[in-house]
Design a protein around this motif. Sequence first.
Motif, mmCIF file in Angstrom:
data_model
loop_
_atom_site.group_PDB
_atom_site.id
_atom_site.type_symbol
_atom_site.label_atom_id
_atom_site.label_comp_id
_atom_site.label_asym_id
_atom_site.label_seq_id
_atom_site.Cartn_x
_atom_site.Cartn_y
_atom_site.Cartn_z
ATOM 1 N N GLY A 210 0.817 -1.210 0.000
ATOM 2 C CA GLY A 210 0.000 0.000 0.000
ATOM 3 C C GLY A 210 0.846 1.253 0.000
ATOM 4 N N ILE B 136 2.296 1.781 -3.410
ATOM 5 C CA ILE B 136 1.313 2.381 -4.328
ATOM 6 C C ILE B 136 1.238 3.882 -4.103
ATOM 7 N N LEU B 137 1.177 4.302 -2.841
ATOM 8 C CA LEU B 137 1.118 5.727 -2.528
ATOM 9 C C LEU B 137 2.358 6.462 -3.011
ATOM 10 N N MET C 181 -4.549 9.253 -8.422
ATOM 11 C CA MET C 181 -5.001 8.078 -7.692
ATOM 12 C C MET C 181 -6.521 8.084 -7.562
ATOM 13 N N VAL D 106 -11.169 0.018 -3.671
ATOM 14 C CA VAL D 106 -9.852 0.273 -3.092
ATOM 15 C C VAL D 106 -9.301 -1.059 -2.605
ATOM 16 N N SER D 107 -8.071 -1.354 -2.960
ATOM 17 C CA SER D 107 -7.472 -2.627 -2.529
ATOM 18 C C SER D 107 -7.254 -2.621 -1.014
ATOM 19 N N GLU E 7 -4.598 -3.506 0.515
ATOM 20 C CA GLU E 7 -3.262 -2.976 0.787
ATOM 21 C C GLU E 7 -3.290 -1.458 0.897
ATOM 22 N N LEU E 8 -3.935 -0.819 -0.078
ATOM 23 C CA LEU E 8 -4.012 0.641 -0.080
ATOM 24 C C LEU E 8 -4.840 1.142 1.095
ATOM 25 N N SER F 139 -3.319 3.575 3.971
ATOM 26 C CA SER F 139 -3.965 4.879 4.133
ATOM 27 C C SER F 139 -4.452 5.060 5.559
#
Length: 121
Positions: free
Chosen positions: A6, A9-10, A38, A48-49, A51-52, A56
Amino acid sequence: MSMLRGFLILVLFFLFGEALRLVFLIPVSGGVLGMILMTFTLMLRGNVSNELASASQALISVLVLLIMPGVVGVFFMASHFSGQWLAVAAALLLGTFLSVLTTVFLMKAMVRLAARERAND
């Protein structure tokens, strides 16, 4: 491991936004551009996954620490605002009011949409 994905990704969206800012000379922060990208990506995906979401959530819990550098910077640059305090105060008050108003309208719309979806099911 999922939280690490996650954060990756960010960071990738941040770097992509920063690259767009540098290539196209856009006067907006790379972080803001990355968040906009995003948002559009998540809107296209429709979800939204995990992981994300977990990464978050971890960042939201330390949000105050992420805002602190900007506050400290303003504190040390206070002399530059010496003749502008009325404009700065008006901008802060108006910006806060508009943010709260936007949040209220958005939440009301989302509650109505959720109620409509529940009624259709």
